[in-house]
Scaffold this active site. Structure first.
Site, mmCIF file in Angstrom:
data_model
loop_
_atom_site.group_PDB
_atom_site.id
_atom_site.type_symbol
_atom_site.label_atom_id
_atom_site.label_comp_id
_atom_site.label_asym_id
_atom_site.label_seq_id
_atom_site.Cartn_x
_atom_site.Cartn_y
_atom_site.Cartn_z
ATOM 1 N N TYR A 50 0.847 -1.175 -0.011
ATOM 2 C CA TYR A 50 0.015 0.065 -0.007
ATOM 3 C C TYR A 50 0.796 1.263 0.049
ATOM 4 O O TYR A 50 1.947 1.425 0.650
ATOM 5 C CB TYR A 50 -0.916 0.027 1.471
ATOM 6 C CG TYR A 50 -1.669 1.247 1.429
ATOM 7 C CD1 TYR A 50 -2.577 1.428 0.721
ATOM 8 C CD2 TYR A 50 -1.195 2.181 2.417
ATOM 9 C CE1 TYR A 50 -3.538 2.781 0.740
ATOM 10 C CE2 TYR A 50 -1.975 3.522 2.428
ATOM 11 C CZ TYR A 50 -3.047 3.683 1.789
ATOM 12 O OH TYR A 50 -3.835 4.905 1.732
ATOM 13 N N GLY A 57 -6.119 5.305 0.111
ATOM 14 C CA GLY A 57 -7.416 5.133 0.511
ATOM 15 C C GLY A 57 -8.325 4.081 -0.134
ATOM 16 O O GLY A 57 -7.816 2.850 -0.488
ATOM 17 N N ASN A 192 1.222 10.369 6.954
ATOM 18 C CA ASN A 192 0.442 9.265 7.514
ATOM 19 C C ASN A 192 0.767 9.123 9.030
ATOM 20 O O ASN A 192 1.679 8.585 9.182
ATOM 21 C CB ASN A 192 0.562 8.024 6.819
ATOM 22 C CG ASN A 192 -0.695 7.273 6.756
ATOM 23 O OD1 ASN A 192 -0.713 6.079 6.295
ATOM 24 N ND2 ASN A 192 -1.799 7.926 6.583
ATOM 25 N N ARG A 291 -12.024 26.174 50.252
ATOM 26 C CA ARG A 291 -11.901 24.868 51.212
ATOM 27 C C ARG A 291 -11.688 23.589 50.443
ATOM 28 O O ARG A 291 -10.939 22.767 51.017
ATOM 29 C CB ARG A 291 -13.228 24.776 52.031
ATOM 30 C CG ARG A 291 -13.013 23.594 52.986
ATOM 31 C CD ARG A 291 -14.123 23.508 54.064
ATOM 32 N NE ARG A 291 -15.396 24.231 53.730
ATOM 33 C CZ ARG A 291 -16.492 23.731 53.570
ATOM 34 N NH1 ARG A 291 -16.529 22.466 53.972
ATOM 35 N NH2 ARG A 291 -17.659 24.262 53.302
#
Length: 506
Positions: A50, A57, A192, A291
């Site tokens: 890839y 994509g 990426n 407090r």
């Protein structure tokens, strides 16, 4: 000089981006990056990987011709340089570059070493790529924002240099820098990842720690002003709860107030056996905003510490896809670029900083409302009541800014919108979360600035400057150097801005 080596600590990271330390790349890192690059080049020759020989994509089903593989990377960078909105500030961009550089230095990305060298040069020479706030959805990482960084690395786009926005090409010529030449997958490897959200996150957590410190100092000072009893921050009371943050805040309060002559002991007054009134003149205990400081700021402290730990893990991690594994001679496809860890931590951070802002606003209201504190003039007005206004005007600013923080604290983490032809069907929105958190933090500094100006006015109204603790006295002196004691009405916005700058930078 800081060396990029095995592990970059958060402390070292901050010293580079805030202390302007120069960086150098160790031989170990260069060896690791070289091995990763050489392995990927050989491994990818006859395999489908890839982003090397495929589209991106949902277009990954399309094979890219060998002669088009380099151009593919340039197409990716240029097409995704599509951010909008305000430019990120220089510190956030520097942090993003450092986060990306450190990730690529792990040797899991297959980039050419020239990428590492040029990114280091951008940091060392204070060249700030133009990166916009809007663009990334934080799933394939910060695609759009990191594309703007990659655009500069290939010699295109724009940068900020010596106070001017200029073309990258011009600045590279001045500094004798050469753009990278894409070799295999430098485009995808650069864009990426989670480095922009992480870089902004580091800046956010750095400033959040300062806010916590100022909130704690302010809380201590108000306890002095009203001469509160010491048992609510005592070790004995707070150790009955097991929360580390609460105990740490109480400890810091005791340290800050150690030499104050205004804090009282309950046994000297209400436990003396001499109080026979039907209605007590002395307050038995203070309002919650005075407090319950350990219980309120304790979770803030613990959240900041946890966020810092997650950020350190992230910028020392491979947040890329695919992951190059030289040791096992393999390339793994997955989703390390997904930004959910950072998105969630940014949402947590902005929630606790908003609570800190709310505490400051309530403490401010306590000081300004004479019917509540019963010891100060209305609006801590040191002039003529009715004729002068004291801190009345700036309270509106503090209130409206606190309200904005409350609205901004809705989480981005759960606002996933599918996109990219539904390839990215669940996303993190991590960069949006980081950018919004930065706004919440800036707002908090504004509210704290107004509160602290009010505190020093109150100290003068009661003539307490020689009785307060040394920690409070330093804060008093520093703020008084910016905002002299005033009785006549002043134009307040320049003072608020200057005190805000002081709080951020100290």
């Amino acid at each position: 000089m800081s060396t990029i080596n095995e592990f970059l600590s958060l402390k070292d990271f901050e010293s580079i981006i805030f202390g302007n330390k120069q960086i150098e790349i160790s031989d170990l890192v260069l060896k690791r990056v070289n091995e990763s690059f050489d392995f990927l080049k050989e491994f990818s020759e006859n395999k489908i990987i890839y982003g090397v020989n495929t589209g991106f994509g949902p277009m990954a089903q399309y094979r890219i011709k060998d002669e088009d593989r380099i151009q593919l990377q340039y197409n990716l960078i240029r097409s995704h340089s599509s951010g909008t909105g305000k430019p990120l500030n220089a510190v956030c961009v520097k942090a993003a570059i450092l986060a990306r550089l450190n990730t690529l230095s792990l040797g899991n990305s297959g980039v050419h070493p020239s990428v590492i060298h040029l990114m280091a040069a951008l940091i060392n020479k204070d060249i700030t790529p133009l990166i916009f706030e809007h663009g990334g959805v934080g799933a394939s990482g910060d695609l759009v924002q990191l594309a703007h960084l990659a655009l500069v690395l290939i010699g295109e786009g724009e940068v900020f240099y010596k106070g001017e926005r200029r073309a990258t090409k011009e600045v590279f010529e001045i500094e004798n820098l050469k753009p990278i030449q894409v070799e295999i997958r430098e485009g995808l490897a650069l864009i990426n990842g989670t480095s922009v959200m992480t870089g902004i996150g580091v800046v956010n957590v750095h400033h959040a720690s300062k806010l916590l410190d100022w909130s704690l100092k302010s809380s201590c000072a108000i306890n002095e002003i009203v001469q509160a009893y010491d048992d609510h921050f005592s070790e004995e009371l707070n150790k009955t709860k097991r929360h580390k943050g609460q105990r740490e805040v109480a400890l810091r309060m005791r340290e800050n107030l150690a030499d104050s002559t205004l804090i009282r002991k309950r046994e000297d007054h209400l436990y003396s056996g001499e109080n026979n009134e039907e209605i007590f003149k002395e307050k038995v205990q203070e309002y919650y905003s005075l407090r319950c400081v350990p219980q309120i700021l304790g979770p803030v402290l613990e959240t900041i510490n946890n966020v810092a730990s997650i950020l350190e893990d992230e910028f020392n991690s491979a947040n890329d896809n695919p992951i190059i594994d030289v040791k096992n001679q393999h390339v793994y496809h997955g989703g390390n670029f997904h930004g959910d860890y950072i998105s969630l931590e940014m949402d947590k951070l902005k929630i606790v900083i908003t609570k800190l802002t709310m505490l400051a606003e309530r403490q401010l209201n306590y000081l300004l409302n004479s019917k509540i504190n019963e010891i100060l003039p209305p609006f801590v007005n040191l002039g003529t009541l009715g004729f002068n206004f004291g801190m009345q005007g700036v309270q509106f600013t503090a209130t409206s800014t606190t309200a904005e923080n409350q609205m901004l604290s809705n989480p981005m983490y759960i606002h996933s919108i599918p996109n990219n032809n539904d390839n990215q069907d669940i996303v993190s929105m991590g960069t949006n979360a980081a950018v919004i958190t930065a706004k919440v933090i800036e707002n908090a500094f504004e509210v704290l600035s107004i509160e602290i100006i009010t505190i020093v006015q109150a100290i003068d109204a009661l003539g307490q400057k020689d009785e307060i603790s040394s920690v409070t006295k330093k804060m008093y002196d520093d703020v008084r150097a910016i905002v002299p004691e005033f009785k006549e009405d002043q134009v307040m916005y320049p003072f608020v801005q200057k005190v805000k700058d002081y709080l951020i930078n100290n």
